[in-house]
Scaffold this motif. Structure first.
Motif, short mmCIF file in Angstrom:
data_model
loop_
_atom_site.label_atom_id
_atom_site.label_comp_id
_atom_site.label_asym_id
_atom_site.label_seq_id
_atom_site.Cartn_x
_atom_site.Cartn_y
_atom_site.Cartn_z
N ARG A 41 0.82 -1.21 0.00
CA ARG A 41 0.00 0.00 0.00
C ARG A 41 0.86 1.26 0.00
NH1 ARG A 41 -5.59 0.94 2.36
NH2 ARG A 41 -5.58 -1.29 2.07
N GLU A 42 2.02 1.19 0.66
CA GLU A 42 2.90 2.36 0.71
C GLU A 42 3.38 2.75 -0.68
OE1 GLU A 42 3.60 -0.45 2.63
OE2 GLU A 42 2.49 0.35 4.35
N ASP A 43 3.66 1.76 -1.52
CA ASP A 43 4.09 2.05 -2.89
C ASP A 43 2.96 2.71 -3.70
OD1 ASP A 43 6.44 0.85 -2.15
OD2 ASP A 43 6.13 -0.97 -3.34
N ILE A 44 1.76 2.20 -3.53
CA ILE A 44 0.60 2.77 -4.24
C ILE A 44 0.36 4.20 -3.75
CG2 ILE A 44 -1.89 2.57 -4.60
CD1 ILE A 44 -0.21 0.46 -6.11
N GLU A 45 0.42 4.40 -2.44
CA GLU A 45 0.20 5.75 -1.90
C GLU A 45 1.30 6.70 -2.36
OE1 GLU A 45 -2.49 6.80 -0.35
OE2 GLU A 45 -3.38 4.81 -0.43
N GLY A 46 2.53 6.20 -2.47
CA GLY A 46 3.63 7.02 -2.97
C GLY A 46 3.40 7.46 -4.41
N LEU A 47 2.93 6.52 -5.25
CA LEU A 47 2.62 6.87 -6.63
C LEU A 47 1.45 7.85 -6.70
CD1 LEU A 47 3.01 3.39 -8.35
CD2 LEU A 47 4.37 5.44 -8.80
N ALA A 48 0.47 7.67 -5.82
CA ALA A 48 -0.66 8.61 -5.78
C ALA A 48 -0.19 10.00 -5.37
CB ALA A 48 -1.74 8.10 -4.82
N ASP A 49 0.72 10.06 -4.38
CA ASP A 49 1.30 11.36 -3.99
C ASP A 49 1.98 12.01 -5.18
OD1 ASP A 49 0.49 11.18 -1.37
OD2 ASP A 49 2.41 10.41 -0.63
#
Length: 101
Positions: A41-49
């Motif tokens: 999830r951290e990777d997905i949230e990073g890409l969303a950021d």
């Protein structure tokens, strides 16, 4: 006895003929749906950021463009990844979160 043999042989030939199709469908499901769910999830949230920072006017559209481009390149894994990013961006926009500074 002879009838049983020919019936079994026909079913075996059918199974051999259909197996590449079933393997292809199965691999598409694994690569397009299951593997993207294993991305942290951290990777997905990073890409969303990152998307929200680079495209503050319409970050959801930018994520959709990436997802659509992966579809054109027939990259099921990338398409699933960007679908998750797009959904994360949409959740943030609905919640009223602003792009990170």
């Amino acid at each position: 006895m002879d009838d049983w043999f020919w019936t079994s042989l026909k079913w075996l030939a059918l199974a051999i003929a259909v197996s590449p199709v079933l393997i292809g469908i199965g691999w598409t499901v694994v690569e397009g749906s299951i593997l993207p769910r294993l991305i942290p999830r951290e990777d997905i949230e990073g890409l969303a950021d990152d998307i929200m920072r680079r495209y503050p006017a319409d970050p959801e559209e930018a994520a959709f463009i990436e997802e659509h481009a992966a579809w054109h390149r027939s990259e099921d894994y990338e398409q699933g990844k960007w679908r998750r990013v797009r959904k994360a961006v949409r959740r943030r926009l609905i919640a009223g979160e602003m792009p990170p500074a």
